[in-house]
Design a protein around this motif. Sequence first.
Motif, mmCIF file in Angstrom:
data_model
loop_
_atom_site.group_PDB
_atom_site.id
_atom_site.type_symbol
_atom_site.label_atom_id
_atom_site.label_comp_id
_atom_site.label_asym_id
_atom_site.label_seq_id
_atom_site.Cartn_x
_atom_site.Cartn_y
_atom_site.Cartn_z
ATOM 1 N N LEU A 28 0.798 -1.054 0.316
ATOM 2 C CA LEU A 28 -0.199 -0.438 0.002
ATOM 3 C C LEU A 28 0.419 1.528 -0.063
ATOM 4 N N ALA A 29 0.247 2.396 -1.092
ATOM 5 C CA ALA A 29 1.610 3.577 -0.792
ATOM 6 C C ALA A 29 -0.063 4.346 -0.589
ATOM 7 N N ALA A 30 0.571 5.949 -0.631
ATOM 8 C CA ALA A 30 -0.393 6.944 -0.470
ATOM 9 C C ALA A 30 0.548 8.049 -1.102
ATOM 10 N N ARG A 31 -0.285 9.107 -1.280
ATOM 11 C CA ARG A 31 0.201 10.936 -1.977
ATOM 12 C C ARG A 31 -0.759 11.456 -1.370
ATOM 13 N N ARG A 32 0.024 12.613 -0.995
ATOM 14 C CA ARG A 32 -1.088 13.644 -1.176
ATOM 15 C C ARG A 32 -0.943 14.789 -2.344
ATOM 16 N N GLY A 33 -1.766 14.210 -3.133
ATOM 17 C CA GLY A 33 -2.016 15.844 -4.492
ATOM 18 C C GLY A 33 -1.769 14.913 -5.374
ATOM 19 N N SER A 34 -1.940 15.171 -6.637
ATOM 20 C CA SER A 34 -1.857 14.254 -7.835
ATOM 21 C C SER A 34 -0.087 14.304 -8.001
ATOM 22 N N ASP A 35 0.987 15.355 -7.601
ATOM 23 C CA ASP A 35 2.361 15.834 -8.414
ATOM 24 C C ASP A 35 2.956 15.356 -7.067
ATOM 25 N N HIS A 53 -4.663 9.993 -2.721
ATOM 26 C CA HIS A 53 -4.439 8.990 -3.542
ATOM 27 C C HIS A 53 -4.061 7.523 -3.533
ATOM 28 N N VAL A 54 -4.436 6.221 -3.444
ATOM 29 C CA VAL A 54 -3.367 5.394 -2.743
ATOM 30 C C VAL A 54 -3.698 4.466 -4.413
ATOM 31 N N ARG A 55 -2.908 3.495 -3.982
ATOM 32 C CA ARG A 55 -1.837 2.530 -4.814
ATOM 33 C C ARG A 55 -1.677 1.338 -4.598
#
Length: 129
Positions: free
Chosen positions: A29-36, A65-67
């Motif tokens: 599981l990975a995550a980010r804050r914003g598209s960029d 966003h989550v992957r």
Amino acid sequence: MSTATTASVSTHILDTSIGRPAEGVAISLAARRGSDAEWVALGGSATDADGRCKDLPALPEGTTHVRLDFAVETYFEKKQAEAQQDAPRVRDSGAFFPEVAITFAVKPGEHYHVPLLLNPFGYSVYRGS
């Protein structure tokens, strides 16, 4: 568990080639804050005998966003080896997709259940409940 400021994620895998849950598939599981933003690895787990992954790490506050990365090649190699023990002339099916990466957007306060329907030559994914 989701909160007013975070989202939560769960998943399970059904091997549609045999109509049974896919046990032992590693999931990260990975995550980010914003598209960029850069992806941040949060950890992972593996599916249980019911094809479910019940202990994925919690998402940090601000995640947009989550992957989910499903390592399916090892699962299919094991299934193929088991099949060949019973019938050595089984056609080599392997896995066309060695991994499946699913990326999706999330909103705070929501729970996202993302089932993976899997077979050696294709897959489908959807937002479940």
